[in-house]
Design an enzyme around this catalytic site. Sequence first.
Site, PDB file in Angstrom:
ATOM      1  N   ASP A  30       0.765  -1.180   0.224  1.00 60.58           N
ATOM      2  CA  ASP A  30      -0.242   0.074   0.028  1.00 60.58           C
ATOM      3  C   ASP A  30       0.913   1.206  -0.135  1.00 60.58           C
ATOM      4  O   ASP A  30       1.895   1.294   0.756  1.00 60.58           O
ATOM      5  CB  ASP A  30      -0.896  -0.146   1.207  1.00 60.58           C
ATOM      6  CG  ASP A  30      -2.171   0.945   1.033  1.00 60.58           C
ATOM      7  OD1 ASP A  30      -3.167   0.385   0.915  1.00 60.58           O
ATOM      8  OD2 ASP A  30      -1.722   2.241   1.008  1.00 60.58           O
ATOM      9  N   ASN A  88     -13.063  -2.854   2.411  1.00 52.70           N
ATOM     10  CA  ASN A  88     -13.713  -1.873   2.530  1.00 52.70           C
ATOM     11  C   ASN A  88     -14.663  -1.764   1.405  1.00 52.70           C
ATOM     12  O   ASN A  88     -14.040  -1.889   0.010  1.00 52.70           O
ATOM     13  CB  ASN A  88     -13.038  -0.318   2.376  1.00 52.70           C
ATOM     14  CG  ASN A  88     -12.295  -0.242   3.828  1.00 52.70           C
ATOM     15  OD1 ASN A  88     -12.649  -0.626   4.951  1.00 52.70           O
ATOM     16  ND2 ASN A  88     -10.952   0.330   3.509  1.00 52.70           N
ATOM     17  N   GLY A  94     -16.352   2.973   3.157  1.00 54.31           N
ATOM     18  CA  GLY A  94     -15.003   3.576   2.794  1.00 54.31           C
ATOM     19  C   GLY A  94     -13.991   2.981   1.725  1.00 54.31           C
ATOM     20  O   GLY A  94     -13.018   3.652   1.868  1.00 54.31           O
ATOM     21  N   GLN A  95     -14.668   2.521   0.863  1.00 54.73           N
ATOM     22  CA  GLN A  95     -13.904   2.228  -0.217  1.00 54.73           C
ATOM     23  C   GLN A  95     -13.733   3.479  -1.240  1.00 54.73           C
ATOM     24  O   GLN A  95     -14.501   4.341  -1.428  1.00 54.73           O
ATOM     25  CB  GLN A  95     -14.631   1.321  -1.214  1.00 54.73           C
ATOM     26  CG  GLN A  95     -13.816   0.785  -2.293  1.00 54.73           C
ATOM     27  CD  GLN A  95     -14.606  -0.409  -3.201  1.00 54.73           C
ATOM     28  OE1 GLN A  95     -15.797  -0.812  -2.785  1.00 54.73           O
ATOM     29  NE2 GLN A  95     -13.942  -1.030  -4.137  1.00 54.73           N
ATOM     30  N   HIS A 101     -10.127  -5.016  -3.769  1.00 56.36           N
ATOM     31  CA  HIS A 101      -8.772  -5.224  -3.099  1.00 56.36           C
ATOM     32  C   HIS A 101      -8.971  -5.562  -1.329  1.00 56.36           C
ATOM     33  O   HIS A 101     -10.104  -5.208  -0.768  1.00 56.36           O
ATOM     34  CB  HIS A 101      -7.939  -3.940  -3.190  1.00 56.36           C
ATOM     35  CG  HIS A 101      -8.584  -2.554  -2.745  1.00 56.36           C
ATOM     36  ND1 HIS A 101      -9.592  -1.937  -3.443  1.00 56.36           N
ATOM     37  CD2 HIS A 101      -8.518  -2.065  -1.426  1.00 56.36           C
ATOM     38  CE1 HIS A 101      -9.875  -0.840  -2.644  1.00 56.36           C
ATOM     39  NE2 HIS A 101      -9.346  -0.929  -1.471  1.00 56.36           N
ATOM     40  N   HIS A 103      -7.186  -5.818   1.985  1.00 55.46           N
ATOM     41  CA  HIS A 103      -6.036  -5.003   2.686  1.00 55.46           C
ATOM     42  C   HIS A 103      -5.709  -6.349   3.624  1.00 55.46           C
ATOM     43  O   HIS A 103      -6.139  -6.866   4.404  1.00 55.46           O
ATOM     44  CB  HIS A 103      -6.448  -3.967   3.628  1.00 55.46           C
ATOM     45  CG  HIS A 103      -7.030  -2.752   2.815  1.00 55.46           C
ATOM     46  ND1 HIS A 103      -6.210  -1.723   2.710  1.00 55.46           N
ATOM     47  CD2 HIS A 103      -8.053  -2.496   2.201  1.00 55.46           C
ATOM     48  CE1 HIS A 103      -6.899  -0.878   2.147  1.00 55.46           C
ATOM     49  NE2 HIS A 103      -8.149  -1.160   1.883  1.00 55.46           N
TER      50      HIS A 103
HETATM   51  P1  5GP Z   1      -9.736   1.701   0.125  1.00 58.19           P
HETATM   52  O1  5GP Z   1      -9.790   2.958   0.827  1.00 58.19           O
HETATM   53  O2  5GP Z   1     -10.317   1.735  -1.227  1.00 58.19           O
HETATM   54  O3  5GP Z   1     -10.164   0.554   1.086  1.00 58.19           O
HETATM   55  O4  5GP Z   1      -8.233   1.252  -0.052  1.00 58.19           O
HETATM   56  C1  5GP Z   1      -7.607   1.881  -1.069  1.00 58.19           C
HETATM   57  C2  5GP Z   1      -5.973   1.629  -0.836  1.00 58.19           C
HETATM   58  O5  5GP Z   1      -5.193   2.069  -1.995  1.00 58.19           O
HETATM   59  C3  5GP Z   1      -5.455   2.720   0.164  1.00 58.19           C
HETATM   60  O6  5GP Z   1      -5.048   2.106   1.351  1.00 58.19           O
HETATM   61  C4  5GP Z   1      -4.241   3.605  -0.455  1.00 58.19           C
HETATM   62  O7  5GP Z   1      -3.319   3.986   0.200  1.00 58.19           O
HETATM   63  C5  5GP Z   1      -4.066   2.511  -1.579  1.00 58.19           C
HETATM   64  N1  5GP Z   1      -3.578   3.401  -2.943  1.00 58.19           N
HETATM   65  C6  5GP Z   1      -4.334   4.027  -3.511  1.00 58.19           C
HETATM   66  N2  5GP Z   1      -3.706   4.592  -4.468  1.00 58.19           N
HETATM   67  C7  5GP Z   1      -2.595   3.784  -4.727  1.00 58.19           C
HETATM   68  C8  5GP Z   1      -1.554   3.522  -5.779  1.00 58.19           C
HETATM   69  O8  5GP Z   1      -1.468   4.192  -6.682  1.00 58.19           O
HETATM   70  N3  5GP Z   1      -0.570   2.525  -5.381  1.00 58.19           N
HETATM   71  C9  5GP Z   1      -0.492   1.881  -4.181  1.00 58.19           C
HETATM   72  N4  5GP Z   1       0.483   1.011  -3.873  1.00 58.19           N
HETATM   73  N5  5GP Z   1      -1.557   1.993  -3.352  1.00 58.19           N
HETATM   74  C10 5GP Z   1      -2.525   2.938  -3.681  1.00 58.19           C
END
Ligand code: 5GP
Length: 115
Positions: A30, A88, A94-95, A101, A103
């Site tokens: 991440d 998420n 909170g997505q 994905h 985590h």
């Molecule tokens: P969400 O909030 O959708 O559950 O998680 C998205 C995750 O993707 C976040 O933890 C954010 O830090 C990560 N993220 C967003 N853009 C990028 C990227 O370009 N590269 C990487 N490695 N992580 C990303």
Amino acid sequence: MADCIFCKIAAGEIPSQKVYEDESVVAFKDLSPKAPVHVLIIPKKHIQSVAHFQAEDKDLAAHIFVDVVPKLADELKISSGGFRVVMNTGKNGGQTVHHLHVHLLGGRKMTWPPG
Ligand code: 5GP
Ligand code: ZN
């Protein structure tokens, strides 16, 4: 899918620190880690969220959870101490990136309930 950053990461069009890849899945660190170990496991195929899994995705879902999560937890040395798996989903979940994905977080004691 055009303009999806995780499709671009899966295709290697946006750089990432990959920790695992096979024919259907990629895992990478991440960008903004929330724990000492924080990787994202994504299907190469664009699926919006866990709410958008189709019957045809059963093998892929099983592969992620039966094969990849425990293998990476072992390799990243968070198996014995315990870890957290988070998906998420949608607005209230909170997505922020709308490509499914998982985590995988570990290396510290997690708190509950989530924010
Ligand atoms: P969400 O909030 O959708 O559950 O998680 C998205 C995750 O993707 C976040 O933890 C954010 O830090 C990560 N993220 C967003 N853009 C990028 C990227 O370009 N590269 C990487 N490695 N992580 C990303
Ligand atoms: Zn995508």
